[in-house]
Design an enzyme around this catalytic site. Sequence first.
Site, PDB file in Angstrom:
ATOM      1  N   ARG A 127       0.817  -1.123  -0.150  1.00  0.00           N
ATOM      2  CA  ARG A 127      -0.131  -0.019  -0.116  1.00  0.00           C
ATOM      3  C   ARG A 127       0.944   1.157  -0.137  1.00  0.00           C
ATOM      4  NH1 ARG A 127      -4.806  -1.918   4.355  1.00  0.00           N
ATOM      5  NH2 ARG A 127      -5.472  -3.575   3.043  1.00  0.00           N
TER       6      ARG A 127
ATOM      7  N   GLU B  61      -6.271  -1.364  15.270  1.00  0.00           N
ATOM      8  CA  GLU B  61      -6.899  -2.587  14.121  1.00  0.00           C
ATOM      9  C   GLU B  61      -5.628  -3.446  13.963  1.00  0.00           C
ATOM     10  OE1 GLU B  61      -8.190  -2.590   9.591  1.00  0.00           O
ATOM     11  OE2 GLU B  61      -8.005  -0.569  10.816  1.00  0.00           O
TER      12      GLU B  61
ATOM     13  N   ARG C 221       1.108  -6.627  12.355  1.00  0.00           N
ATOM     14  CA  ARG C 221       0.210  -6.111  13.417  1.00  0.00           C
ATOM     15  C   ARG C 221       0.156  -6.997  14.643  1.00  0.00           C
ATOM     16  NH1 ARG C 221      -3.552  -1.015  12.090  1.00  0.00           N
ATOM     17  NH2 ARG C 221      -2.060   0.079  10.457  1.00  0.00           N
TER      18      ARG C 221
END
Length: 427
Positions: free
Chosen positions: A262, A349, A391
Amino acid sequence: MFDIKWIRDNAESFDEGQIARGAEASSSRLISLDDERVAHVRKLQDAQTRRNAASKEIGKAKATGDEEKAKALMAEVGELKGFIQGGEAKERELQDALTAALSSVPNIALDDVPAGQDENDNVVHHTWGDKPQMDFAPKEHFELGEALGQMDFEIAAKLSGSRFVVLKGQLARLERAIGQFMIDVHVNEHGCEEVSVPTLVRSEAMYGTGQLPKFSEDAFHTDDDRWLIPTSEVPLTNLVRDSIMDAEQLPMRVTALSHCYRSEAGSSGRDTRGMLRQHQFTKVEMVSITDEDSSVAEQDRMLECAETILKKLGISYRVMTLCCGDMGFSARRTFDIEAWLPGQNSFREISSVSVCGDFQARRMNARYRVAGEKSVKFVHTLNGSGVAVGRCLIAVMENYQTADGSIVVPEVLRPYMGGLEIISAKG
């Protein structure tokens, strides 16, 4: 993508849904574009009908020796042919304009999605687990990783620039272990089929899942017109593009562990330290393809699948229902899972689980047929992180850190780590 016929029949609810998503009420504009297209197609059809009739009349006129009438008819046919040729090009232009306009319209939220404009309006759905009690000041993952000598952002910057990382030794193995653990759980316990997917795709695939044309700046593009996938949702969902499945094949549940890319075009200045927001990262993705009646229940099942990963790892989390204004372009409803990060003293998140209805299927022309029925219907698509590996690595490091900076390896990951119980600078 929406069917313009549906928009005509449901203009008011369509506009209300768009306004709730923070978009403009666009039914009148879209219908006007379609009116222009329909009117032109009607003129074109009339011209084609008249051309065919005039061509037959030419033969009759010649048969009766009326050369003057035949000549006039031939001139008329020539004019009609010219109009039709230009008219067909115009028809394509009008259709492309309508398709482009429809392609930029976001999906409409389900009725139970909370109203709101951004992440501040999201609603806590539920929480799980106890936050770890530490008798020392917890560090952030990059402080831990750098102190261990196994997380290097400086070398990564020399190689690739900012928002990259080099992991070494046991942390590199821990990242690999987390991804393998997740895939095993989803395949062995959740009934997903593992798929190895390309990470370079054509524009059609990105268009099918809604990344194009609106969000091109968020992805990396190659000079041979391919795109680096921002998530393996793209290739996994496009497995059914331009196909008609049998209803008995549904639900189709697939999962992949892949690199993702990304550009983070809209995140300037956010999470510049550490691994939270990277240009390249690893993620386990789940995709389900269902019939039109099963997708809402399937989202609840997928959410449980993603939650299972954090439960097995013993990491506290909360599930958020995203408001209308914070959902992704293609989603009808989204649940975010946010893991507790002691170093940041906040939830962040780690997974997003969305139901898209038939929105993506219309862009991909993905359909199914019930046995004994002639008509076909568009499938419903769902996607969910199961979960983001990088993450999750952050969450494991911060939740399992010790006062001396070592990292305890969660029990479920030890078989993937050769029995290693603790990561330390000496290890």
